[in-house]
Scaffold this active site. Structure first.
Site, PDB file in Angstrom:
ATOM      1  CG  HIS A   1     -14.364 -10.058   4.613  1.00  0.00           C
ATOM      2  ND1 HIS A   1     -14.677 -11.084   4.954  1.00  0.00           N
ATOM      3  CD2 HIS A   1     -12.995  -9.814   4.825  1.00  0.00           C
ATOM      4  CE1 HIS A   1     -13.675 -11.826   5.415  1.00  0.00           C
ATOM      5  NE2 HIS A   1     -12.500 -11.135   5.515  1.00  0.00           N
TER       6      HIS A   1
ATOM      7  CE1 TYR B   1       6.436 -40.100 -17.477  1.00  0.00           C
ATOM      8  CE2 TYR B   1       8.334 -40.169 -18.818  1.00  0.00           C
ATOM      9  CZ  TYR B   1       7.466 -40.661 -18.234  1.00  0.00           C
ATOM     10  OH  TYR B   1       7.607 -42.280 -17.701  1.00  0.00           O
TER      11      TYR B   1
ATOM     12  NE  ARG C   1      -6.846   4.064   4.787  1.00  0.00           N
ATOM     13  CZ  ARG C   1      -8.007   3.761   4.430  1.00  0.00           C
ATOM     14  NH1 ARG C   1      -8.385   2.619   4.188  1.00  0.00           N
ATOM     15  NH2 ARG C   1      -9.040   4.613   4.323  1.00  0.00           N
TER      16      ARG C   1
ATOM     17  CB  SER D   1       8.277 -44.345 -14.755  1.00  0.00           C
ATOM     18  OG  SER D   1       7.382 -43.631 -14.124  1.00  0.00           O
TER      19      SER D   1
ATOM     20  CB  CYS E   1       3.923 -42.246 -12.921  1.00  0.00           C
ATOM     21  SG  CYS E   1       4.542 -43.686 -12.113  1.00  0.00           S
TER      22      CYS E   1
ATOM     23  CE  LYS F   1      -3.789  -0.199   2.270  1.00  0.00           C
ATOM     24  NZ  LYS F   1      -4.824  -0.334   3.297  1.00  0.00           N
TER      25      LYS F   1
ATOM     26  N   GLY G   1      -7.891  -7.103   4.431  1.00  0.00           N
ATOM     27  CA  GLY G   1      -8.942  -7.369   5.558  1.00  0.00           C
ATOM     28  C   GLY G   1      -8.413  -7.967   6.751  1.00  0.00           C
TER      29      GLY G   1
ATOM     30  CG  MET H   1      -2.536  -7.448   9.262  1.00  0.00           C
ATOM     31  SD  MET H   1      -0.793  -7.131   8.922  1.00  0.00           S
ATOM     32  CE  MET H   1      -1.129  -6.638   7.168  1.00  0.00           C
TER      33      MET H   1
ATOM     34  NE  ARG I   1      -6.329  -4.494  -2.258  1.00  0.00           N
ATOM     35  CZ  ARG I   1      -6.620  -4.455  -1.123  1.00  0.00           C
ATOM     36  NH1 ARG I   1      -5.701  -4.458  -0.301  1.00  0.00           N
ATOM     37  NH2 ARG I   1      -7.907  -4.640  -0.836  1.00  0.00           N
TER      38      ARG I   1
END
Length: 876
Positions: free
Chosen positions: A451, A846, A90, A759, A826, A21, A99, A101, A333
């Site tokens: 909220h 993979y 703030r 694998s 896998c 902020k 919301g 804090m 933000r």
């Protein structure tokens, strides 16, 4: 060290120090936007406060300097009897925690300055309304007084006077409310400080303390936010949205946070302060209405919204206040958004030229993708249900569950195994624990920026707000819609796309990959080093995975093909047979079934790799478990129950997961593996006759040594050679193995001599590395996780220090023997984003995961590749 920065001294690059902020306010100030002046106390000061348990003398000295500068800039003074300076205090962490804090508005008002403000503005009602807000917020945030106690005073006053809303309260009413608020302080043994400086210092300390409040800790844990960031504190000159009908406050998004559509979206309230919008106490109007009420203000908002989105190159969440027709920006933000909106916005920003494809890939959290692929209500079943009530569709999705009316009850029910819907009159940050565990969140009050709406979207939960026909009584544990009463535990269904609420449980259907997601996944595939396969045992599994862009099948578990009644009967005949002759008939029956299974998978794969694992599990899994089943099986097989029990006793193992399974079955029952290979090859021949070439990939499970693999491989290849010779065609094939034991990892260089691919079976490897039975961890694992003994469930997220070390060893040793050796994963962790990042680091070729997790793994694999490339390019 400097601990306070005026807004004009900072910029967006100072986020870690100024918080999100504070950095944003600084950036916007320097962009020349209408930001009320102020300054930011840094996160470093927060760390100092937490270490020293107080505000340092150096900080207090800097604070005096900046307060004096603020008074000079505004022409107002703290505690002045003519033109009092009022400020907001703030919080603002480096990572947004909406919301979680604390904030206190109207600091600087007291019994004298409220009179001065009334005279200065010629609006006593406004002055006393601001004072009562300060008393309530200060009492709750600083002294921990019950927010409900203050609300009850307002509610009682409105009820006694017959008022419909807070706006009906007169100056006299507000003065009486203020007196009642002060009595609440007295009853708690507290005194509201009349000195504005004392108010500010207490508020700063309270914001620092709120970093460790319960809801903030829960939010950080849920969103993997580091505990050591701390919060900054922003001191900003007050501007008043509650100064009359030409004033207001609102929240606006530069795009729709639920859908991602490119349009100014938001809500506002006239004659209100910011908390009125986000709390849901009053239902706001869509920001589009502002265009008719205050066209000049709306145009200014729209222009600023476009400028900020282009500046930050992302969708913005704006908080604004209008004071007597003048527009002020209080925050910008990156906006919280649903997973679907996140994908659409990322793709659209690429198409608009604001970001590139790689940036788009990195902007979407892989885990959130699974939320887009949750089932939707079956339209045929839905048509038979009547809508109970409709609210605002705050966060899309479909969910059914048992309804609970408090966060505590919702959490308790969830922990007991229930599927939960949280239904509230409105939510507050204190409800975070209940919201986290809920399938859906429903509120009677609030708008699309309340909220409940913001948190539901951020969590990917289904959300409906502002359902005005609904009345929730948390004390009676009921909710009423007209003549319908819902009791705690009743089943309801919530549609976050339409805003509809239904009674009862509604079945769902699988969601499909939408256009924007398909585009993003195509970019991700191009950016990835690792391929993404699927674990699929049925054509339905494979169809789902292919629709999600799977590169093929990384694991077909043939044992899963034997649990249908007809097959299970033949499997039991096979297992209970006393010799090879007795196994011949059931093997023939199973071979025909397996051939069709493999034919369907190969046909659907259409040339993509299909890795089929030969029979792996302990044979006891196929046998009956209780007296009823034993009686039925004995009758089906034409055996006496005693005969069946004797055979079962002969096959019983003390620890079957470490016993007669995997390639040990091949050694003792070679005819089982020979049957499966024959079925595979006959499927290949059928497809060859139809013009499709298939390269079988045959996977041998649970190998422990090179000698063992050589023996089983010869069993497999001898069958293939015989069948190919008979058919007279050439078939390319590969025979590889599962690496599932620590010994296999340690001797991987030797095993690689006999393997065409590896694998990793991470479930067994984790089980054997930790010495945990994966079937029994539920008895102790929750305690290990809650006490911090384990950072995560090792069966869900790979243990990089232990299991991961074995895997890395196997990769390095295997490729020392065969540099081009294909290596896959896998196990369950193949679809976990954190695990995928690790697999990319150690060079896995993979991952293979369940069909629904293919998009998650695809995006995670792309992000792992891009981040690794970025690190490589950075100068050392």
């Amino acid at each position: 060290m400097k601990q306070i920065y005026a807004f004009a001294e900072g910029n967006m690059e100072m986020r870690a120090l100024l918080g999100g902020k504070g950095a944003s306010l600084a950036e916007m100030t320097n962009l020349g936007l209408p930001v009320p002046p102020g300054f930011t106390i840094t996160t470093a000061a927060c760390h100092s406060y937490q270490t020293n348990h107080g505000l340092s003398d150096d900080l207090l000295q800097e604070l005096d300097t900046h307060l004096t500068a603020l008074e000079q800039a505004t022409g107002k003074q703290f505690d002045d009897q003519t033109s009092p300076l009022l400020v907001s205090v703030r919080s603002g962490a480096p990572i947004s925690m909406p919301g979680m804090m604390d904030t206190i508005l109207n600091i600087g008002l007291n019994d004298q300055t409220v009179v001065a403000l009334a005279k200065l503005t010629n609006d006593p009602r406004f002055a006393y309304d601001s004072y009562r807000r300060l008393l309530a917020m200060f009492g709750n945030v600083v002294y921990g007084l019950s927010e409900k106690a203050f609300d009850d005073v307002l509610t009682t006053m409105k009820r006694d006077k017959g008022y419909a809303s807070d706006l009906d309260l007169t100056t006299t009413d507000l003065q009486a409310i203020i007196a009642s608020f002060k009595q609440l302080y007295e009853q708690a043994g507290k005194t509201f400080p009349q000195a504005p400086k004392d108010q500010m210092l207490a508020a700063i300390a309270a914001v620092f303390e709120s970093w460790n409040n319960h809801r903030a800790v829960i939010y950080r844990r849920e969103n993997q936010i580091p505990e050591d960031l701390g919060t900054a504190v922003n001191i900003q000159t007050m501007v008043f949205g509650n100064a009359g009908e030409d004033s207001g406050t609102g929240v606006a998004f530069t795009r729709d946070p639920a859908t991602g559509e490119r349009a100014l979206f938001g809500e506002y309230l006239l004659n209100a302060q910011g908390e009125d919008v986000v709390s849901g106490v009053r239902t706001p109007q869509p920001v589009a209405v502002l265009q008719a009420q205050m066209p000049a203000v709306y145009d200014q908002l729209a222009t600023i919204a476009t400028k900020l989105e282009q500046h930050y190159r992302d969708m913005q969440d704006l908080e604004f206040t209008i004071e007597h027709g003048h527009f002020y920006l209080l925050q910008a933000r990156n906006g919280k958004r649903t997973p679907a909106a996140a994908v659409k916005i990322a793709v659209d920003l690429v198409n608009e030229g604001l970001i590139n494809q790689h940036e788009a890939i990195l902007r979407v959290a892989p885990k959130s993708i699974s939320d887009m692929l949750h089932p939707e209500f079956d339209p045929d079943v839905l048509a038979a249900h009547t809508v109970l009530a409709t609210g605002l569709p705050a966060s899309p999705g479909a969910a059914s569950g048992e309804v609970y009316f408090t966060a505590a009850d919702a959490k308790t029910a969830h922990d007991a195994g229930h599927q939960v819907i949280l239904m509230r009159q409105d939510t507050s940050p204190e409800d975070i624990e209940g919201m986290i565990v809920s399938q859906a969140i429903v509120t009677a009050r609030g708008g699309m920026t309340s909220h409940a709406a913001v948190v539901a979207r951020g969590m990917g939960a289904t959300g409906v707000v502002g359902m005005h026909a609904l009345s929730v009584d948390e004390h009676a544990k009921t909710a009423t819609v007209g003549s319908t009463v819902l009791h705690e535990g009743d089943w309801v269904s919530v549609d976050g796309t339409t805003g509809n609420l239904y009674r009862g449980q509604i079945t769902t259907t699988a969601a499909m990959v939408k256009e924007s997601l398909a585009t993003l996944l195509t970019w991700a595939k191009d950016a990835s080093r690792m391929a993404v396969f699927t674990n699929a045992d049925t054509p339905k599994d494979l169809e789902q995975a292919l629709a999600s862009g799977a590169d093929g099948i990384g694991l077909t578990r043939t044992e899963h093909m034997f649990f249908q009644p007809e097959r299970l009967l033949q499997m039991r005949r096979l297992i209970l047979a006393k010799d090879a002759a007795g196994r011949k008939t059931p093997l023939q029956a199973l071979e025909k079934m397996q051939e069709q299974d493999f034919y369907e998978l190969y046909r659907l794969a259409n040339g993509k790799a299909v890795l089929i694992r030969l029979l792996d599990p302990p044979l006891h899994e196929f046998l009956p478990h209780d007296s009823r089943e034993i009686s039925e099986v004995a009758q089906d097989l034409g055996l006496e129950q005693n005969q069946l029990r004797e055979r079962m006793a002969a096959l019983k193992e003390v620890n079957p997961m470490l016993g007669h399974r995997g390639d040990r079955l091949a050694v003792t029952f070679p005819d089982i593996y020979e049957m499966q290979v024959r079925a595979m090859m006959h499927a290949v021949f059928r497809l060859a006759d139809e013009g499709m070439k298939v390269t079988p990939h045959i996977m041998i499970p649970l190998t422990n040594s090179e000698t063992e693999l050589i023996w089983v491989r010869k069993l497999v290849t001898d069958q293939i050679k015989q069948l190919v010779a008979t058919k007279g065609i050439k078939v390319d094939y590969e025979v590889g193995t599962m690496i599932e034991t620590p010994r296999a990892c340690i001797t991987a260089d030797k095993i690689a001599n006999a393997a065409d691919f590896f694998s990793f079976g991470t479930n067994d490897l984790t089980q054997l590395t930790f010495g945990y039975s994966r079937d029994d961890v539920g008895s102790f694992l929750p305690d290990y996780l809650s006490k911090g003994i384990l950072p995560a469930d090792p069966f869900q997220t790979v243990d990089t220090e232990g299991v991961g070390a074995f895997m890395q060893m196997a990769v390095e040793k295997g490729r020392a023997t065969k540099p081009q050796l294909t290596i896959g994963v896998c196990g369950e962790v193949g679809g976990d984003p954190d695990s995928v990042t690790f697999f990319n680091q150690i060079g896995v070729s993979y991952v293979s995961c369940s069909p629904y997790r293919v998009p998650v793994a695809r995006l995670a694999a792309a992000q792992a590749t891009l981040r690794a490339e970025k690190q490589t390019k950075q100068p050392s």
